[in-house]
Scaffold this motif. Structure first.
Motif, PDB file in Angstrom:
ATOM      1  N   ASP A   1     -19.135  11.521   9.002  1.00  0.00           N
ATOM      2  CA  ASP A   1     -18.971  11.642  10.559  1.00  0.00           C
ATOM      3  C   ASP A   1     -19.640  10.522  11.384  1.00  0.00           C
ATOM      4  OD1 ASP A   1     -18.257  13.479  12.373  1.00  0.00           O
ATOM      5  OD2 ASP A   1     -20.117  13.725  12.948  1.00  0.00           O
ATOM      6  N   GLN A   2     -19.062   9.282  10.596  1.00  0.00           N
ATOM      7  CA  GLN A   2     -19.387   7.940  11.217  1.00  0.00           C
ATOM      8  C   GLN A   2     -18.047   7.485  11.439  1.00  0.00           C
ATOM      9  OE1 GLN A   2     -21.421   5.888   7.947  1.00  0.00           O
ATOM     10  NE2 GLN A   2     -23.470   6.512   8.851  1.00  0.00           N
ATOM     11  N   ARG A   3     -18.193   6.714  12.524  1.00  0.00           N
ATOM     12  CA  ARG A   3     -17.131   5.720  13.054  1.00  0.00           C
ATOM     13  C   ARG A   3     -16.430   5.038  12.141  1.00  0.00           C
ATOM     14  NH1 ARG A   3     -17.524   1.652  18.208  1.00  0.00           N
ATOM     15  NH2 ARG A   3     -18.746   0.615  16.389  1.00  0.00           N
ATOM     16  N   ALA A   4     -15.316   4.751  11.760  1.00  0.00           N
ATOM     17  CA  ALA A   4     -14.529   4.048  11.083  1.00  0.00           C
ATOM     18  C   ALA A   4     -13.117   3.710  11.542  1.00  0.00           C
ATOM     19  CB  ALA A   4     -14.253   4.974   9.933  1.00  0.00           C
ATOM     20  N   PHE A   5     -12.869   2.165  11.224  1.00  0.00           N
ATOM     21  CA  PHE A   5     -11.818   1.767  11.544  1.00  0.00           C
ATOM     22  C   PHE A   5     -10.571   1.876  10.556  1.00  0.00           C
ATOM     23  CE2 PHE A   5     -14.824   0.430  14.279  1.00  0.00           C
ATOM     24  CZ  PHE A   5     -14.401   0.434  15.496  1.00  0.00           C
ATOM     25  N   VAL A   6      -9.208   2.053  10.779  1.00  0.00           N
ATOM     26  CA  VAL A   6      -8.263   2.111   9.611  1.00  0.00           C
ATOM     27  C   VAL A   6      -6.832   1.298  10.347  1.00  0.00           C
ATOM     28  CG1 VAL A   6      -8.947   3.928   8.707  1.00  0.00           C
ATOM     29  CG2 VAL A   6      -7.557   4.453  10.561  1.00  0.00           C
ATOM     30  N   LEU A   7      -6.036   0.949   9.538  1.00  0.00           N
ATOM     31  CA  LEU A   7      -4.677   0.409  10.072  1.00  0.00           C
ATOM     32  C   LEU A   7      -3.870   1.733  10.205  1.00  0.00           C
ATOM     33  CD1 LEU A   7      -4.056  -2.490   7.546  1.00  0.00           C
ATOM     34  CD2 LEU A   7      -4.036  -2.381  10.155  1.00  0.00           C
ATOM     35  N   THR A   8      -3.791   2.242  11.514  1.00  0.00           N
ATOM     36  CA  THR A   8      -2.882   3.505  11.907  1.00  0.00           C
ATOM     37  C   THR A   8      -1.581   2.987  11.463  1.00  0.00           C
ATOM     38  OG1 THR A   8      -4.586   3.841  13.496  1.00  0.00           O
ATOM     39  CG2 THR A   8      -2.287   5.145  13.480  1.00  0.00           C
ATOM     40  N   LEU A   9      -0.924   2.181  11.923  1.00  0.00           N
ATOM     41  CA  LEU A   9       0.289   1.656  11.454  1.00  0.00           C
ATOM     42  C   LEU A   9       0.541   0.205  10.885  1.00  0.00           C
ATOM     43  CD1 LEU A   9       2.474   2.816  14.682  1.00  0.00           C
ATOM     44  CD2 LEU A   9       2.380   3.895  12.483  1.00  0.00           C
ATOM     45  N   GLN A  10       0.953  -0.039   9.863  1.00  0.00           N
ATOM     46  CA  GLN A  10       0.994  -1.400   9.373  1.00  0.00           C
ATOM     47  C   GLN A  10       2.318  -1.743   8.665  1.00  0.00           C
ATOM     48  OE1 GLN A  10      -1.147  -1.376   5.529  1.00  0.00           O
ATOM     49  NE2 GLN A  10      -1.495   0.826   5.751  1.00  0.00           N
ATOM     50  N   ALA A  11       2.399  -2.933   8.480  1.00  0.00           N
ATOM     51  CA  ALA A  11       3.969  -3.471   8.316  1.00  0.00           C
ATOM     52  C   ALA A  11       4.196  -3.264   6.642  1.00  0.00           C
ATOM     53  CB  ALA A  11       3.964  -5.092   8.586  1.00  0.00           C
ATOM     54  N   ARG A  12       3.330  -3.111   5.657  1.00  0.00           N
ATOM     55  CA  ARG A  12       3.540  -3.192   4.166  1.00  0.00           C
ATOM     56  C   ARG A  12       4.473  -2.305   3.753  1.00  0.00           C
ATOM     57  NH1 ARG A  12       2.339  -7.310   1.458  1.00  0.00           N
ATOM     58  NH2 ARG A  12       0.113  -7.289   1.514  1.00  0.00           N
ATOM     59  N   GLU A  13       4.779  -1.172   4.513  1.00  0.00           N
ATOM     60  CA  GLU A  13       5.907  -0.101   3.920  1.00  0.00           C
ATOM     61  C   GLU A  13       7.201  -0.903   4.502  1.00  0.00           C
ATOM     62  OE1 GLU A  13       6.592   0.454   8.384  1.00  0.00           O
ATOM     63  OE2 GLU A  13       7.765   1.512   6.718  1.00  0.00           O
ATOM     64  N   GLN A  14       7.468  -1.773   5.158  1.00  0.00           N
ATOM     65  CA  GLN A  14       8.457  -2.416   5.723  1.00  0.00           C
ATOM     66  C   GLN A  14       9.531  -2.976   4.631  1.00  0.00           C
ATOM     67  OE1 GLN A  14       7.507  -4.889   9.089  1.00  0.00           O
ATOM     68  NE2 GLN A  14       6.823  -3.231  10.122  1.00  0.00           N
ATOM     69  N   HIS A  15       8.597  -3.207   3.447  1.00  0.00           N
ATOM     70  CA  HIS A  15       9.185  -3.864   2.175  1.00  0.00           C
ATOM     71  C   HIS A  15      10.531  -3.030   1.937  1.00  0.00           C
ATOM     72  CE1 HIS A  15       6.508  -7.328   2.073  1.00  0.00           C
ATOM     73  NE2 HIS A  15       5.740  -6.351   1.924  1.00  0.00           N
ATOM     74  N   ILE A  16      10.238  -1.831   1.915  1.00  0.00           N
ATOM     75  CA  ILE A  16      11.431  -0.846   1.420  1.00  0.00           C
ATOM     76  C   ILE A  16      12.565  -0.498   2.540  1.00  0.00           C
ATOM     77  CG2 ILE A  16      10.094   0.129  -0.404  1.00  0.00           C
ATOM     78  CD1 ILE A  16       9.860   2.475   1.463  1.00  0.00           C
ATOM     79  N   ARG A  17      12.204  -0.892   3.921  1.00  0.00           N
ATOM     80  CA  ARG A  17      13.295  -0.598   4.945  1.00  0.00           C
ATOM     81  C   ARG A  17      14.357  -1.864   5.236  1.00  0.00           C
ATOM     82  NH1 ARG A  17      10.190   0.547  10.263  1.00  0.00           N
ATOM     83  NH2 ARG A  17      12.077   1.354  10.862  1.00  0.00           N
ATOM     84  N   ARG A  18      13.939  -3.022   4.547  1.00  0.00           N
ATOM     85  CA  ARG A  18      14.983  -4.016   4.586  1.00  0.00           C
ATOM     86  C   ARG A  18      15.344  -4.408   5.975  1.00  0.00           C
ATOM     87  NH1 ARG A  18      16.053  -5.233  -0.764  1.00  0.00           N
ATOM     88  NH2 ARG A  18      15.453  -3.785  -2.305  1.00  0.00           N
ATOM     89  N   GLN A  19      16.662  -4.451   6.276  1.00  0.00           N
ATOM     90  CA  GLN A  19      17.139  -4.844   7.577  1.00  0.00           C
ATOM     91  C   GLN A  19      16.417  -3.957   8.785  1.00  0.00           C
ATOM     92  OE1 GLN A  19      19.059  -3.919   5.168  1.00  0.00           O
ATOM     93  NE2 GLN A  19      20.779  -2.739   5.852  1.00  0.00           N
ATOM     94  N   LYS A  20      16.125  -2.725   8.391  1.00  0.00           N
ATOM     95  CA  LYS A  20      15.668  -1.907   9.130  1.00  0.00           C
ATOM     96  C   LYS A  20      14.130  -2.086   9.792  1.00  0.00           C
ATOM     97  CE  LYS A  20      19.024   1.963   8.263  1.00  0.00           C
ATOM     98  NZ  LYS A  20      19.056   3.225   8.016  1.00  0.00           N
TER      99      LYS A  20
END
Length: 441
Positions: free
Chosen positions: A303-322
């Protein structure tokens, strides 16, 4: 001898040559014709000790001439509090990389979160990413973001009053993305709303981008622009000088869907053109079209405050031109720069710096006007930058400024050469008076 910091030792070279099945480097390059091989000595200086190297660079540095900057056009000579470089050069900041492992990157994620919060508040928008390379590429990314959101629409309208350097970058991106970029005409130094409506009515428009203040330093009235865009299902985008938003109406208040620009004005030194940091903010509905990354705040299992990557770019490797662009690395460091600057200055400090810049620019214009040799290219309200015509030889006057140690900008406007002056909180009354004295001579 083991050369710790050399890329390859003799043992390394021998092992690699054995692996590829040759005995020597000459054998490796045997297929390269002898007549195009370089056999001489490289023109490199001999080795030096540390004191000699320092002296060489001190001599080179002394050859640079420091000019008092009255130039603008997207890059401004604002004050940098001395504490920022001291904090920024700490090893945990200077050498850190993209924080994909949240459990060991809480400090980095925290300051990125604070950066996003500050930029969202400064622009009046819902969401900020962290971050872009610079203002020009941020504008180009916003253009592509609008096209992605508009699905089939391929046209993007841009104000003729935008910075021509930004337009060049956008034009290059548009060419390779198959985007039709159309520049609206300039009417009395501002964007013509009626022409905008006429172009929107033709259809196939994904978005419209304007600039505030514009390339002439003019503060434009964008009343009705957002409504005109939204009626035709187009996005309204604004490119703004970040520091000026401390006192000007925000993109959110104008009804913008996307706000971009360069945050260099938030204390980052001009330093020969970079590194800078572009900001991008948008409405919540466009969050998944936004390039880069977004840090969020949550709570952990204790129950302590924590910071995370809500949206990140690493998944884009599979999206290619999109995929949207993967913006990371050093831009996190420059986002930290902006975060520290805004924290030190606070809301009141940001407003005071902007107000001093405004007051200095208007004092300079009042004094230039008294000479009887200067005229505003466009008689419109300006902020801390303005474009003038000069009754005389512009090139000769520009050279007189340079010879006296002052830097201004030469620019075409209304078909004739002129000068652009920009004033920040760093420029003193004495410097302004000296500049006017040269202009009147």
């Amino acid at each position: 001898m083991n050369y710790k910091y050399f890329p390859h030792t003799e043992e390394d070279l021998k092992a690699m040559l054995e692996r590829v099945g040759v005995d020597s480097l000459d054998d490796l390059y045997a297929q390269i014709p002898e007549d195009i091989r370089f056999r001489g000595d490289y023109q490199l200086p001999s080795e030096m000790n540390e004191m000699e190297v320092r002296k060489v660079f001190e001599t080179l540095g002394a050859a640079n001439r420091q000019l008092t900057c009255f130039a603008g056009m997207g890059v401004y000579d604002h004050y940098t509090p001395s504490v920022i470089p001291s904090l920024l050069q700490r090893s945990e900041f200077l050498t850190s990389y993209t924080p994909y492992q949240a459990e060991i990157s809480q400090g980095t994620l925290h300051y990125i979160f604070e950066y996003q919060s500050m930029m969202a508040e400064l622009t009046g928008m819902d969401i900020s990413n962290a971050s872009m390379y610079d203002g020009s590429t941020a504008a180009a990314e916003a253009m592509m973001m609008a096209v992605a959101a508009g699905k089939k629409a391929r046209r993007v309208l841009i104000a003729g009053t935008m910075n021509p350097l930004t337009v060049k970058v956008m034009t290059r991106y548009a060419h390779h993305q198959g985007i039709d970029l159309f520049a609206l005409h300039i009417k009395d130094g501002v964007t013509d709303l009626e022409e905008l409506k006429a172009e929107l009515a033709k259809g196939d428009v994904a978005g419209v981008m304007v600039q505030q203040p514009n390339a002439f330093g003019i503060v434009e009235d964008y009343t009705g622009f957002a409504d005109a865009c939204h009626e035709q299902k187009a996005l309204f985008m604004m490119n703004c000088v970040a520091a000026d938003l401390a006192v000007l109406k925000t993109p959110g208040e104008w009804g913008a869907d996307i706000a971009v620009g360069d945050a260099q004005s938030l204390g980052i030194p001009m330093q020969f053109g970079g590194p800078y940091v572009g900001y991008m903010c948008c409405t919540e509905k466009l969050i998944r079209k936004m390039p880069g990354r977004i840090v969020g705040m949550t709570k952990d299992n204790r129950d302590q405050r924590a910071f995370v990557l809500t949206l990140q770019a690493r998944e884009q490797h599979i999206r290619r031109q999109k995929a949207t662009s993967n913006i990371c690395s050093n831009q996190s460091l420059m986002a930290l720069f902006v975060t520290i600057y805004c924290s030190l200055m606070g809301k009141q400090g940001l407003r005071e710096a902007a107000q001093l810049s405004y007051a200095g620019a208007h004092y300079l214009w009042d004094e230039l006007k008294k000479t009887g040799r200067f005229h505003l290219v466009f008689d419109q309200p300006f902020f801390n930058e303005f474009h003038v015509k000069y009754d005389g030889d512009v090139d000769a006057l520009y050279q007189r400024f340079i010879d006296a140690g002052f830097l201004v900008v030469k620019m075409e406007g209304n078909g004739e050469p002129g000068l652009v002056f920009a004033v920040t909180e760093k420029r003193t009354k004495e410097e302004i008076d000296q500049l006017v004295k040269i202009a009147a001579s």
